[in-house]
Write a protein that holds these residues in place. Structure first.
Motif, PDB file in Angstrom:
ATOM      1  N   THR A   5       6.074  33.909 -29.201  1.00 34.43           N
ATOM      2  CA  THR A   5       5.387  32.672 -29.551  1.00 34.43           C
ATOM      3  C   THR A   5       4.720  32.816 -30.913  1.00 34.43           C
ATOM      4  O   THR A   5       4.507  33.928 -31.394  1.00 34.43           O
ATOM      5  N   LYS A   6       4.377  31.681 -31.503  1.00 34.85           N
ATOM      6  CA  LYS A   6       3.667  31.698 -32.778  1.00 34.85           C
ATOM      7  C   LYS A   6       2.557  30.672 -32.758  1.00 34.85           C
ATOM      8  O   LYS A   6       2.655  29.635 -32.119  1.00 34.85           O
ATOM      9  N   ASN A   7       1.482  31.008 -33.469  1.00 36.07           N
ATOM     10  CA  ASN A   7       0.352  30.105 -33.644  1.00 36.07           C
ATOM     11  C   ASN A   7      -0.044  30.177 -35.114  1.00 36.07           C
ATOM     12  O   ASN A   7      -0.821  31.037 -35.520  1.00 36.07           O
ATOM     13  N   ASP A   9      -1.920  28.406 -36.838  1.00 37.90           N
ATOM     14  CA  ASP A   9      -3.310  28.095 -37.149  1.00 37.90           C
ATOM     15  C   ASP A   9      -4.173  29.346 -37.317  1.00 37.90           C
ATOM     16  O   ASP A   9      -5.201  29.301 -37.990  1.00 37.90           O
TER      17      ASP A   9
END
Length: 138
Positions: A5-7, A9
């Motif tokens: 997954t990636k975030n 922010d």
């Protein structure tokens, strides 16, 4: 099943993910050789590009150089896509088909760099200081 997954922010654009990826796969500390890409746009925008294991590279390859490795499953319970370099002719069809544009040719070889999720232990997620990348069980 696990998922990368990636975030974006919380990404601080330290390039550690790219660098550790290059170290694991190429034994060099060179972020340009990673299979994860941190795009920087002026002034303060950035984007993490990761392989989403969609299989479009495999569908586009005329030499069937990509195969699914069912030892490492994605959230859809499909195996990750891996490259058999001995079958690759360097035509670039996979690179054109990649929706995240994360596949790129090695500069010294005519085969693409392909994320293999570090065979179930993605180092990009493990060494991300802000958890912008994660290896999450779904």
């Amino acid at each position: 099943m696990p998922r990368l997954t990636k975030n974006e922010d919380v990404c601080i654009t330290c390039h550690r993910c790219e660098t550790i990826c290059a170290w694991v796969h190429e034994v060099v500390f060179n972020p340009d050789k990673g299979r994860v890409i941190v795009d920087l746009d002026y002034p303060d925008e950035h984007r993490l590009r990761i392989c989403i294991q969609c299989g479009r590279c495999a569908d586009a390859c005329p030499m069937d150089a990509f195969y699914q490795d069912f030892n490492i499953l994605t959230t859809s319970e499909q195996g990750i896509y891996r490259l058999d370099e001995s079958k690759c002719t360097g035509c670039g069809e996979c690179i054109e088909a990649c929706p995240t544009k994360v596949l790129q040719f090695y500069p010294d070889r005519r085969v693409p760099r392909k994320c293999d999720f570090c065979l179930g232990q993605p180092m990009c997620a493990r060494y991300c200081p802000t958890n912008a990348l994660g290896w999450v069980l779904m």
